[in-house]
Enzyme design. Structure first.
Site, PDB file in Angstrom:
ATOM      1  N   ASP A  97       0.797  -1.232   0.000  1.00  0.00           N
ATOM      2  CA  ASP A  97       0.000   0.000   0.000  1.00  0.00           C
ATOM      3  C   ASP A  97       0.833   1.287   0.000  1.00  0.00           C
ATOM      4  OD1 ASP A  97      -1.891  -1.974   0.185  1.00  0.00           O
ATOM      5  OD2 ASP A  97      -2.768  -1.306   2.076  1.00  0.00           O
ATOM      6  N   ASP A 134      -4.562  -0.738  -1.866  1.00  0.00           N
ATOM      7  CA  ASP A 134      -5.867  -0.629  -1.213  1.00  0.00           C
ATOM      8  C   ASP A 134      -6.801   0.038  -2.224  1.00  0.00           C
ATOM      9  OD1 ASP A 134      -6.938  -1.352   1.335  1.00  0.00           O
ATOM     10  OD2 ASP A 134      -6.986   0.750   1.983  1.00  0.00           O
ATOM     11  N   HIS A 145     -10.713   0.715  -2.668  1.00  0.00           N
ATOM     12  CA  HIS A 145     -12.068   0.650  -2.122  1.00  0.00           C
ATOM     13  C   HIS A 145     -13.106   1.325  -3.027  1.00  0.00           C
ATOM     14  CE1 HIS A 145     -10.539  -0.822   1.665  1.00  0.00           C
ATOM     15  NE2 HIS A 145      -9.892   0.277   1.961  1.00  0.00           N
ATOM     16  N   HIS A 193     -10.805   6.610   2.131  1.00  0.00           N
ATOM     17  CA  HIS A 193      -9.427   6.582   1.637  1.00  0.00           C
ATOM     18  C   HIS A 193      -9.311   5.608   0.477  1.00  0.00           C
ATOM     19  CE1 HIS A 193      -9.580   3.141   4.420  1.00  0.00           C
ATOM     20  NE2 HIS A 193      -8.653   2.593   3.637  1.00  0.00           N
ATOM     21  N   LYS A 210      -7.006  -4.840  -3.426  1.00  0.00           N
ATOM     22  CA  LYS A 210      -7.736  -5.464  -2.315  1.00  0.00           C
ATOM     23  C   LYS A 210      -8.696  -4.449  -1.714  1.00  0.00           C
ATOM     24  CE  LYS A 210      -4.119  -4.238   0.997  1.00  0.00           C
ATOM     25  NZ  LYS A 210      -4.887  -3.374   1.906  1.00  0.00           N
ATOM     26  N   CYS A 228      -1.938  -3.207   7.526  1.00  0.00           N
ATOM     27  CA  CYS A 228      -1.825  -4.041   6.316  1.00  0.00           C
ATOM     28  C   CYS A 228      -0.507  -4.786   6.221  1.00  0.00           C
ATOM     29  CB  CYS A 228      -2.093  -3.189   5.084  1.00  0.00           C
ATOM     30  SG  CYS A 228      -3.824  -2.665   5.025  1.00  0.00           S
TER      31      CYS A 228
HETATM   32  C1  VGL Z   1      -4.720   0.245   5.760  1.00  0.00           C
HETATM   33  C2  VGL Z   1      -6.325   0.917   7.248  1.00  0.00           C
HETATM   34  C3  VGL Z   1      -7.288   0.834   6.259  1.00  0.00           C
HETATM   35  C4  VGL Z   1      -3.283  -0.075   5.512  1.00  0.00           C
HETATM   36  C5  VGL Z   1      -5.676   0.145   4.773  1.00  0.00           C
HETATM   37  O1  VGL Z   1      -2.846  -0.040   4.344  1.00  0.00           O
HETATM   38  O2  VGL Z   1      -2.551  -0.356   6.494  1.00  0.00           O
HETATM   39  N1  VGL Z   1      -5.054   0.615   7.003  1.00  0.00           N
HETATM   40  N2  VGL Z   1      -6.953   0.443   5.036  1.00  0.00           N
HETATM   41 ZN    ZN Z   2      -8.353   0.582   3.473  1.00  0.00          ZN
END
Ligand code: VGL
Ligand code: ZN
Length: 208
Positions: free
Chosen positions: A8, A48, A50, A83, A108, A153
């Site tokens: 990420d 990430d 979403h 996010h 993901k 993550c």
């Molecule tokens: C993450 C919180 C929500 C991460 C991703 O990449 O660590 N943390 N989504």
């Molecule tokens: Zn996330």
């Protein structure tokens, strides 16, 4: 075969992003050095990714504020700020990351009903991403993991790597990772170590 897994490394988790991790962008030059000189056969990155209505977002829950605890599909869930929404700049990789050297990108967090901290599977373990299958097909025996955020993550990806790839040596690269909460970062490193993840720095890897 040796693989590097970058977790990420997106604008959303860097300063100015919607879920900025303190000092998050400082991992980018280290990641680039590892990509270039770390001796990896394969470089993979998670992203990430979403939908705008993702259930981990506080905005989807009446009266909830970011970073409070809430529930998602009956499970405890941290309520995150919106996010890494698909197709927005927040979801793009950091502009300085050497993306042209990445062999495989694992998105993901697309299912609005479950969060996916790990790059390998959703938090409820019901659905797998394709990552374990990809790494098995590449006959990976060494997997080094780093990125954002150590306490979410990165940790869950490392624990799943140990769980789902039992014959793979898994290492966490500490200086190429940053986390959200100082105590949670310490706990995450202890938990990874207890589960058989070796803790290393990029210095050791780049010196090899
Ligand atoms: C993450 C919180 C929500 C991460 C991703 O990449 O660590 N943390 N989504
Ligand atoms: Zn996330």
């Amino acid at each position: 075969m040796k693989a590097l897994l970058l977790i990420d490394m997106q604008n959303g988790f860097c300063p100015g992003g919607n879920l900025a991790v303190p000092d998050g962008d400082s991992v980018i030059p280290i990641a680039n050095r590892l990509i270039r000189d770390g001796g990896y056969d394969v470089v993979v990155a998670s992203q990430d990714w979403h939908p705008a209505n993702h259930g981990s977002f506080a905005s989807q829950h009446l009266g909830k504020k970011p970073f409070e605890m809430g529930e998602l599909s009956g499970q405890p869930q941290v309520m995150w700020p919106d996010h890494c929404v698909q197709g927005t700049p927040d979801a793009e990789f950091h502009p300085d990351l050497e993306v042209s050297e990445i062999d495989y990108i694992q998105q993901k967090g697309e299912n609005p009903a479950v969060d996916s901290y790990s790059a390998f599977r959703d938090n409820d373990h019901a659905a797998l991403t394709g990552l374990a299958g990809y790494l098995k097909a590449q006959q990976i025996t060494e997997l080094d993991i780093c990125g954002l955020a150590t306490d979410y993550c990165v940790k869950f990806s490392a624990l799943d790597a140990r769980d789902m790839l039992p014959n793979v040596n898994v290492r966490f690269i500490s200086d190429a990772s940053r986390g959200i909460d100082p105590q949670a970062i310490k706990d995450a490193i202890s938990e990874m170590r207890e589960c058989g993840v070796d803790i290393v720095t990029s210095k050791v890897i780049l010196a090899d």
